[in-house]
Design an enzyme around this catalytic site. Structure first.
Site: not given
Length: 256
Positions: A6-8, A13, A108-111, A133
């Protein structure tokens, strides 16, 4: 074993799932210039400390909000896991989340990964507070659809802005002050940042609940979420594994 990445914007991570549980997790600062080989040296050493090797890994899934990092992370999987990774956002990867916003492509993909990661564990409508962030508030319906949300500056961005824009304000660490009223500049800044964010979270959650008009469960996740535990009146669950749980669920669904 599955390697989930998981790239923020701030941290990346790396987590390993053995088919039953998450057995290891590591974080690295996100640097877009870091090569696949540099990732491998760092990750390989940490894996060795827990008795793991790259040869133990059989699959890889990647979620990234930093497009410049995806190329090197793909190469990490290709060279060292010996597999073509599953990348969130690729046309052949089905997240399995209905997106009920005006422009679904903007989600967003993360969301979306977080939405799935919470839906598979918590019943009913949800508010996911992700502190990184940026601080995001994502709304998930009881049937698991992503229904929009709120994006606010993250707490670290606010501290950075205070320090850089005001000549006489120092750089401070985030911590919970004992009292709201500060008796020094540092105490005053810590109070404004910490309690300001607590009230931001609780205030927005209350407004979302009023507007949504149905019972909702509030889950906090993200690298900074643990700082708010015991201070927020609205957060019901602190769950650091939301994103990797979502990635594992997507991997399972796409693998059939």
């Amino acid at each position: 074993m599955l390697l989930a990445i998981d790239c923020g914007n701030t941290n990346t991570l790396f987590a390993i799932h053995d088919g039953r549980d998450w057995i290891a997790q590591w974080r690295a600062a996100t640097h877009t210039g870091r090569t696949a080989d540099e990732y491998a040296v760092w990750l390989g050493q940490l894996m060795a400390l827990t008795g793991l090797r790259f040869s133990d890994l059989t699959d890889c899934i990647i979620s990234s909000v930093v497009p410049q990092s995806v190329f090197n992370l793909r190469n990490l999987a290709r060279r060292y896991v010996k597999q073509e990774p599953m990348v969130i956002g690729d046309a052949n990867v089905n997240i399995g989340i209905e997106v009920r916003i005006d422009r679904p492509s903007e989600a967003g993909a993360d969301r979306l990964v977080n939405a799935l990661g919470c839906h598979v564990k918590y019943p009913g409508a949800l508010i996911i507070v992700d502190s990184g962030t940026a601080t995001t508030f994502d709304i998930v319906s009881s049937d698991g659809a992503f229904e929009g949300g709120i994006i606010a500056p993250g707490i670290n961005l606010s501290m950075m802005a205070l320090h850089e824009a005001a000549a006489q304000l120092p750089r401070i660490a985030i911590q919970r002050p004992e009292k709201v009223i500060g008796r020094s500049t540092v105490q005053a800044m810590q109070s404004g940042v910490f309690w300001g964010y607590i009230n931001l979270i609780d205030g927005l959650v209350n407004q979302v609940k009023d507007e949504y008009g149905a019972p909702m469960t509030v889950i906090a996740t993200g690298g900074i979420a643990s700082l708010f535990e015991g201070a927020s009146k609205e957060i019901e669950h602190f769950d650091p594994d939301v994103t990797i749980r979502g990635l594992y669920e997507i991997w399972k669904r796409n693998k059939g």
